[in-house]
Design a protein around this motif. Structure first.
Motif, PDB file in Angstrom:
ATOM      1  N   PRO A  60       0.808  -1.223   0.000  1.00  0.00           N
ATOM      2  CA  PRO A  60       0.000   0.000   0.000  1.00  0.00           C
ATOM      3  C   PRO A  60       0.838   1.269   0.000  1.00  0.00           C
ATOM      4  O   PRO A  60       0.318   2.359  -0.215  1.00  0.00           O
ATOM      5  CB  PRO A  60      -0.796  -0.088   1.309  1.00  0.00           C
ATOM      6  N   TYR A  61       2.143   1.123   0.271  1.00  0.00           N
ATOM      7  CA  TYR A  61       2.977   2.308   0.474  1.00  0.00           C
ATOM      8  C   TYR A  61       3.867   2.635  -0.716  1.00  0.00           C
ATOM      9  O   TYR A  61       4.577   3.620  -0.689  1.00  0.00           O
ATOM     10  CB  TYR A  61       3.849   2.102   1.726  1.00  0.00           C
ATOM     11  N   GLN A  67      -5.501   2.144   8.554  1.00  0.00           N
ATOM     12  CA  GLN A  67      -6.726   1.399   8.235  1.00  0.00           C
ATOM     13  C   GLN A  67      -6.425   0.126   7.464  1.00  0.00           C
ATOM     14  O   GLN A  67      -7.253  -0.768   7.391  1.00  0.00           O
ATOM     15  CB  GLN A  67      -7.710   2.286   7.441  1.00  0.00           C
ATOM     16  N   MET A  68      -5.220   0.007   6.917  1.00  0.00           N
ATOM     17  CA  MET A  68      -4.853  -1.191   6.173  1.00  0.00           C
ATOM     18  C   MET A  68      -4.423  -2.321   7.100  1.00  0.00           C
ATOM     19  O   MET A  68      -4.240  -3.452   6.660  1.00  0.00           O
ATOM     20  CB  MET A  68      -3.710  -0.874   5.196  1.00  0.00           C
ATOM     21  N   ALA A  69      -4.228  -1.988   8.378  1.00  0.00           N
ATOM     22  CA  ALA A  69      -3.871  -3.008   9.379  1.00  0.00           C
ATOM     23  C   ALA A  69      -2.684  -3.843   8.940  1.00  0.00           C
ATOM     24  O   ALA A  69      -2.710  -5.073   8.999  1.00  0.00           O
ATOM     25  CB  ALA A  69      -5.073  -3.903   9.675  1.00  0.00           C
ATOM     26  N   THR A  70      -1.628  -3.182   8.484  1.00  0.00           N
ATOM     27  CA  THR A  70      -0.464  -3.921   7.999  1.00  0.00           C
ATOM     28  C   THR A  70       0.523  -4.241   9.113  1.00  0.00           C
ATOM     29  O   THR A  70       1.499  -4.934   8.895  1.00  0.00           O
ATOM     30  CB  THR A  70       0.289  -3.087   6.945  1.00  0.00           C
ATOM     31  N   LYS A  88      -1.349   5.541  -5.351  1.00  0.00           N
ATOM     32  CA  LYS A  88      -1.940   5.090  -4.094  1.00  0.00           C
ATOM     33  C   LYS A  88      -1.935   6.206  -3.054  1.00  0.00           C
ATOM     34  O   LYS A  88      -2.456   6.037  -1.947  1.00  0.00           O
ATOM     35  CB  LYS A  88      -1.200   3.852  -3.573  1.00  0.00           C
ATOM     36  N   SER A  89      -1.354   7.360  -3.411  1.00  0.00           N
ATOM     37  CA  SER A  89      -1.463   8.524  -2.539  1.00  0.00           C
ATOM     38  C   SER A  89      -2.752   9.262  -2.827  1.00  0.00           C
ATOM     39  O   SER A  89      -3.098  10.212  -2.127  1.00  0.00           O
ATOM     40  CB  SER A  89      -0.276   9.468  -2.760  1.00  0.00           C
ATOM     41  N   PHE A  90      -3.460   8.845  -3.886  1.00  0.00           N
ATOM     42  CA  PHE A  90      -4.698   9.495  -4.340  1.00  0.00           C
ATOM     43  C   PHE A  90      -4.447  10.943  -4.741  1.00  0.00           C
ATOM     44  O   PHE A  90      -5.347  11.773  -4.697  1.00  0.00           O
ATOM     45  CB  PHE A  90      -5.793   9.448  -3.265  1.00  0.00           C
ATOM     46  N   LEU A  91      -3.209  11.233  -5.146  1.00  0.00           N
ATOM     47  CA  LEU A  91      -2.886  12.616  -5.480  1.00  0.00           C
ATOM     48  C   LEU A  91      -2.383  12.779  -6.900  1.00  0.00           C
ATOM     49  O   LEU A  91      -1.996  13.880  -7.290  1.00  0.00           O
ATOM     50  CB  LEU A  91      -1.812  13.154  -4.513  1.00  0.00           C
ATOM     51  N   LYS A 104      -5.872  -5.332  -1.066  1.00  0.00           N
ATOM     52  CA  LYS A 104      -6.453  -4.210  -0.333  1.00  0.00           C
ATOM     53  C   LYS A 104      -5.739  -2.903  -0.621  1.00  0.00           C
ATOM     54  O   LYS A 104      -6.308  -1.829  -0.440  1.00  0.00           O
ATOM     55  CB  LYS A 104      -6.469  -4.489   1.175  1.00  0.00           C
ATOM     56  N   ALA A 105      -4.514  -2.979  -1.093  1.00  0.00           N
ATOM     57  CA  ALA A 105      -3.757  -1.757  -1.368  1.00  0.00           C
ATOM     58  C   ALA A 105      -4.325  -0.984  -2.545  1.00  0.00           C
ATOM     59  O   ALA A 105      -4.072   0.207  -2.686  1.00  0.00           O
ATOM     60  CB  ALA A 105      -2.297  -2.095  -1.647  1.00  0.00           C
ATOM     61  N   ASN A 106      -5.077  -1.640  -3.410  1.00  0.00           N
ATOM     62  CA  ASN A 106      -5.571  -0.993  -4.621  1.00  0.00           C
ATOM     63  C   ASN A 106      -7.091  -0.898  -4.605  1.00  0.00           C
ATOM     64  O   ASN A 106      -7.775  -1.901  -4.822  1.00  0.00           O
ATOM     65  CB  ASN A 106      -5.107  -1.776  -5.848  1.00  0.00           C
ATOM     66  N   TYR A 139       3.932   8.247  -5.886  1.00  0.00           N
ATOM     67  CA  TYR A 139       5.101   7.718  -5.192  1.00  0.00           C
ATOM     68  C   TYR A 139       6.126   7.389  -6.280  1.00  0.00           C
ATOM     69  O   TYR A 139       5.769   6.840  -7.321  1.00  0.00           O
ATOM     70  CB  TYR A 139       4.769   6.440  -4.412  1.00  0.00           C
ATOM     71  N   LYS A 160      -1.215   4.813   6.792  1.00  0.00           N
ATOM     72  CA  LYS A 160      -2.370   4.003   6.417  1.00  0.00           C
ATOM     73  C   LYS A 160      -2.750   2.978   7.486  1.00  0.00           C
ATOM     74  O   LYS A 160      -2.763   1.766   7.217  1.00  0.00           O
ATOM     75  CB  LYS A 160      -2.118   3.293   5.077  1.00  0.00           C
ATOM     76  N   ARG A 197      -0.153  11.034   3.067  1.00  0.00           N
ATOM     77  CA  ARG A 197      -0.724   9.823   2.430  1.00  0.00           C
ATOM     78  C   ARG A 197       0.236   8.647   2.600  1.00  0.00           C
ATOM     79  O   ARG A 197       1.402   8.779   2.335  1.00  0.00           O
ATOM     80  CB  ARG A 197      -0.950  10.112   0.948  1.00  0.00           C
TER      81      ARG A 197
END
Lengths: 254, 397, 156
Positions: free
Chosen positions: A170-171, A237-240, B343-346, B189-191, B14, A235, A254
């Motif tokens: 996610p990062y 909420q991603m519970a990583t 994924k930063s939504f920016l 879940k990342a996407n 990113y 993040k 973000r």
């Protein structure tokens, strides 16, 4: 505040110096073996993470340069094990303005005028060494994994280069090294921290904004730090189970 | 590598996200496996659900499924950084990885369902040809018959029973085959463009739609090539099932869309902007309007109004082509669309597709044509024109 | 037995083929799966040692002060004591291992100092930062500041 910082740095310095002899022993032992019989470094004694203090980061880019040097990261602007972002947050705007020219490798030329009612700050980013890592979950073959001492590592001889883990992070901390066609990412300078050194980025950070922490070491100042500061992970909420803790992280990040 | 990409970035990405990870080859892969699953479902309509009208397409559907199934792993191999290590997925599969487990689903479906079913259905013809052919062809058919010459009524009856059983298992297997591909995306879940419990269902029904369209088009084309009349009750039935499957597919995708718009979570603004700008042509125009609404409208017309045979054939052809185009666009929008936004939504990046490189347009085109070449060979070795499994004898016995 | 398999011989042969396939798979697995796989988890145990064995490029400040005691003492007594030597002098593990093998170049004071201390709105307000034009009109920083202990006068 500055008293805390001095104590913190003094303790960190002591820890570093004391583990140098252990490092030399480990070097001798680890040379050329697959799994040493009696290693000086015991994985079970450590659980690694990092603390990043936004209030201290000056966006000099020293960490980005140091990381690329230490870990032989490709120099092009598409491959970063760590990078720095600059945030410009206007309270009236719904979204922050973010930039990261070449990942902050050459620092950040001034772009904003002082007194424009916005706040700006720098945010270093790296692999969050997740304890419930979504990237290792999706690897089809076991080429990336969480080590017993809490680092997320890559087995370059086993990676297929399918890029599923890159999608699952996610990062955005993973990339494919075009020279080996395998995945690469920050591995917390595992080759350094297992020898009693700190990571290249922490070693070269001039303000101590980045600090390696060992959550299993009762003497590590991180425990007191986490108790006395308001820290965040990215993040949540991603519970990583992210193990990079940010102090003074703004909500717009973000 | 591609400094020009940096200039194509809008907003903030990113740094590691700027170059896309999955190319058109990864768009091809779900498209091809979707055709396999869809073709098989059509074949099973007759075998299991006794929709006798579609029998003329039974063998063609199975052979097509096999041809596409053989090609399916090729785009993946081309895409991998180290294809020589791909066997690791079978040696040390990571059970938490959908991609790894899919390797076994694929293998199961290919060997235990498709190959076995085709072999059982064709066995009588194979043995007959082993007896009548000469030279290398005789050797080929003898090998395919596994050296067994017995085509007594009893053995054929057993074949038919077993074949029917395999088809029954094959239906959930086909569901699993393409549902899994949907899960490969839907479980990330990342996407937020991919992450959805509806993904496996959406992929499955769009697979059925594309597979049915393909077989319908191929059957009509082959009839024209052979100069034989098109079995209208057959294509009418196929078109009807296409219509039903398409309605379900459209409904589920529409529900997902309405849900996203209404809840408007943190990812909504960035995705909405992307759909209206970078993904406008492929998503709104190609997938939605010309790839879904137009063919659905035409198919609905054939269901509501009595049209001449010529009109129906024309509509089926048009609808079939548009549908295939729309389903391909859907795969494109999922795979490429899921990587165009940060994924930063920016911010947003672009997909630079080259032509004659390992993951370029040219290999994609070749891989799309290859199944037809393989099918040509299969049709020569196992002609689909004869009557498949003997239903009448089973009923009589 | 023959009666049981009458009309089913082809199925027996198919079953045999599948069984052979499974045997080949099992044998291949035994041969090809790398040693130590699964030792600690679903990965090759030897990968840990592979990662650990990568060469160290930055020696770390502890290594520097072992030999450079004068600079080290001055550094520890000043405001730059939190900065590692290699942050300015570059990666020097090779030099620490064998000083004659690699002679570090003297860093260019002006560009280096400004890379941290040039004023920037995004830097924390408490961090010492200057506008190079206003402060000494673009002059050399080491005229007034000892680079190792900048709150002190430069060494004569």
């Amino acid at each position: 505040m500055s008293q805390d910082r001095r104590e913190f740095l003094a303790t960190a310095g002591k820890v570093l110096v004391l583990t140098a002899p252990a490092a030399a022993y480990w070097d001798a032992l680890a040379a050329g073996k697959t799994e040493p019989a009696e290693p000086a470094y015991r994985m079970a004694d450590h659980f690694w993470g990092m603390v990043v203090d936004i209030d201290k980061c000056i966006g000099c880019g020293g960490c980005v340069r140091a990381c690329k040097t230490e870990n032989n990261v490709p120099p092009e602007p598409f491959y970063f094990r760590t990078w720095v972002e600059r945030y410009h947050v206007d309270p009236l705007s719904e979204h922050p303005e973010v930039d990261s020219l070449n990942g902050g490798f050459n620092g950040f030329p001034e772009k904003f005028a002082p007194g424009d009612k916005a706040k700006s700050f720098f945010v270093p980013k790296l692999c969050n060494q997740c304890a419930h890592s979504p990237c290792t979950q999706v690897c089809p073959v076991g080429a990336t994994f969480e080590s017993p001492d809490g680092a997320v590592l890559v087995d370059k001889t086993y990676c297929l280069g399918c890029r599923y883990c890159v999608q699952a992070c996610p990062y955005g901390c993973r990339f494919i090294d075009p020279r080996t066609e395998t995945v690469d990412k920050c591995n917390l300078c595992y080759h350094r921290i297992t020898k009693g050194l700190t990571t290249a980025c922490c070693e070269n950070c001039p303000t101590g904004a980045r600090q390696l922490v060992d959550l299993k070491d009762p003497k590590d100042p991180v425990h007191e730090f986490l108790r006395t500061h308001k820290v965040h992970v990215l993040k949540p909420q991603m519970a990583t189970g992210a193990k990079v803790f940010y102090n003074a992280l703004d909500g717009s990040v973000r | 590598m591609e400094e020009g990409l940096l200039h194509a970035v809008q907003g903030y990405m990113y740094p590691n996200e700027i170059e896309l990870q999955w190319s058109i080859l990864i768009v091809l892969y779900p498209f091809i496996t979707g055709l396999v699953a869809g073709a098989f479902i059509l074949a099973s309509l007759e075998r299991v659900f006794n929709v006798a009208a579609v029998k003329p397409t039974y063998r063609l559907a199975l052979l097509s499924a096999l041809a596409f199934m053989i090609v399916a792993p090729l785009p993946l191999q081309l895409h991998l950084g180290h294809p020589e290590r791909s066997i690791e997925m079978y040696l040390t599969p990571h059970t938490s990885s959908a991609m790894a487990m899919f390797g076994f689903v694929y293998l199961w479906y290919l060997m235990a369902v498709l190959v076995l079913e085709i072999w059982l259905d064709y066995r009588k013809d194979i043995v007959l040809m082993a007896r009548s052919e000469t030279g290398w062809k005789k050797t080929l058919y003898k090998a395919l018959s596994l050296g067994v010459d017995n085509i007594s009524e009893e053995s054929l009856r057993i074949d038919d029973k077993l074949g029917r059983f395999i088809t029954i298992i094959g239906i959930p297997s086909a569901f699993l085959l393409h549902g899994y591909v949907g899960f490969i995306f839907g479980s990330i879940k990342a996407n937020p463009w991919w992450s959805s419990p509806a993904m496996p269902i959406v992929f499955l029904f769009s697979a059925i739609v594309s597979g049915i369209s393909l077989i319908m088009l191929m059957y009509m084309a082959l009839c024209v090539l052979k100069g034989a009349p098109v079995d209208m009750p057959c294509v009418d039935t196929i078109a009807r099932y296409l219509f039903y499957a398409f309605l379900i597919d459209f409904s589920i995708e529409l529900m997902d869309l309405i849900h996203r718009i209404y809840e408007a979570d943190e990812s909504f603004q960035t995705l909405d902007f992307m759909v209206h700008t970078r993904l406008y042509t492929s998503q709104i125009l190609i997938q939605l309007v010309f790839g879904t609404i137009v063919p659905l409208g035409f198919l609905a017309l054939t269901q509501l109004v009595k049209l001449s045979e010529g009109a129906r054939k024309g509509i089926y052809t048009l609808a079939g082509c548009l549908t295939l185009m729309g389903i391909f666009a859907m795969r494109w929008n999922v795979v490429i669309g899921g990587q165009l936004f940060s994924k930063s939504f920016l911010g947003y990046t672009t997909y630079k597709m080259n032509f004659a490189t390992k993951e370029g347009l040219l290999p994609a085109i070749i891989l799309l044509l290859l199944p037809f070449v393989i099918l040509f060979v299969l049709v020569k070795v196992l002609p689909p024109w004869e009557e498949p499994h003997e239903e009448a004898k089973v009923a009589a016995a | 037995m023959n009666r049981l398999f009458k009309d089913k011989e082809h199925l027996v042969r198919v079953a045999g083929l599948f069984l052979a396939g499974i045997v080949v798979f099992v044998v291949a697995r035994a041969i090809l799966v790398p040693k130590g796989f699964g030792q600690y988890g679903h990965y090759r145990g030897g990968a840990l040692a592979d990662v650990r064995s990568k060469p160290v490029v930055y020696a770390g400040r502890a290594a520097c002060v072992e030999c450079h005691t004068d600079e080290g003492d001055r550094w520890k007594g000043g405001k730059h004591k939190g900065i590692g030597c290699e942050a300015c002098h570059g990666a020097l593990a090779k030099h620490a291992a064998d000083p004659s093998a690699l002679k570090p170049e003297k860093p260019d004071a002006k560009t280096l100092c400004l890379s941290c201390h040039a004023v920037n709105v995004a830097k924390p307000a408490k961090f010492p930062q200057i506008d190079p034009k206003a402060h000494m009109d673009g002059g050399l920083c080491t005229t007034c500041h000892d680079q190792h202990a900048p709150d002190k006068e430069p060494k004569k």
